[in-house]
Structures are given as structure tokens and as C-alpha cells.
Design a protein around this motif. Sequence first.
Motif, PDB file in Angstrom:
ATOM      1  N   ARG A  73     -27.532 -17.563  -6.448  1.00  0.00           N
ATOM      2  CA  ARG A  73     -27.582 -17.765  -4.972  1.00  0.00           C
ATOM      3  C   ARG A  73     -27.744 -19.276  -4.641  1.00  0.00           C
ATOM      4  NH1 ARG A  73     -31.534 -19.011  -1.272  1.00  0.00           N
ATOM      5  NH2 ARG A  73     -31.701 -17.748   0.757  1.00  0.00           N
ATOM      6  N   LYS A  86     -25.112 -17.995   5.462  1.00  0.00           N
ATOM      7  CA  LYS A  86     -25.646 -17.157   6.163  1.00  0.00           C
ATOM      8  C   LYS A  86     -24.519 -16.463   6.726  1.00  0.00           C
ATOM      9  CE  LYS A  86     -29.563 -20.163   7.403  1.00  0.00           C
ATOM     10  NZ  LYS A  86     -30.179 -21.116   8.572  1.00  0.00           N
ATOM     11  N   VAL A  89     -24.000 -13.669   4.574  1.00  0.00           N
ATOM     12  CA  VAL A  89     -24.905 -12.439   4.530  1.00  0.00           C
ATOM     13  C   VAL A  89     -24.895 -11.713   5.990  1.00  0.00           C
ATOM     14  CG1 VAL A  89     -27.455 -12.171   5.007  1.00  0.00           C
ATOM     15  CG2 VAL A  89     -26.731 -13.861   3.385  1.00  0.00           C
TER      16      VAL A  89
END
Length: 125
Positions: A73, A86, A89
Motif C-alpha cells: 500500500r 484515492k 480506490v
Amino acid sequence: MGIKIDKADRIFSLYVRELADNKCVRCGGISGLQASHFFGRANESTRFDPENVDCLCYGCHQYWGSTDREDYRAYKIKQLGENGFKLLVVRFNTYCKKDRKLAYIVWKKAYEDLCSEKRILPKKI
């Protein structure tokens, strides 16, 4: 039951590995290379997303895939930036209809174009 690997998966894997110059992005190794999905292949929305996939050798894929997900990550955030991660995601959490014929056509062309840029012959599937 495992996830079926089809022609679209195979050509996309070739693209990912060629994009990384056929080297593991973690250790630089050149053997046992695989396309490693940060968000698993079962999710159609990021299955063929180059920002979700990295070229890793077998050992690094095992390590980041199960042993040290937090390190993977951190790598993705460094690679994509906070906002890029982001957005990845968001894409992961967005529904995407399965269309393997189109995915194969798109990634075959992308792979052939990449090989042409590098002046190498593409591998046959």
C-alpha cells in the motif's frame, strides 16, 4: 474455485511486464515475473487497470500479496500519489460490467503499440 485466466488476462499481463521492462518493480529480478493486482483480479473495475497492477517476481508477489500488504500500500501511494491512490480506490469501488472481448482488443493494441515504441517484437498468445 480459482479465477479463470483468459486471453485478455494473458495479453494484459504481457503489457504490464513489458511496461516494467520485464523487471520486478520491488527487487529488480527478471525471473518468475507476474502481474500483481493490488486490488484482486476478482474485481472487474480494476482487473485491467494499469495503476492497480505491478510487475513482480514470484517471491515479491507472495510477499506483498499476503505477508506485507501495508508495504505494498505504501508503495502504491508513493507510485500514484495520495490523490492517485484515492482515485484507484474509487475505481475499485465502482461497478464495471465484464467485457473480456473488448478488454482483449484494447490491451492487445496497447501491448503491440508499446512493443512498437520499444522496437521489439510482441510475443504471441
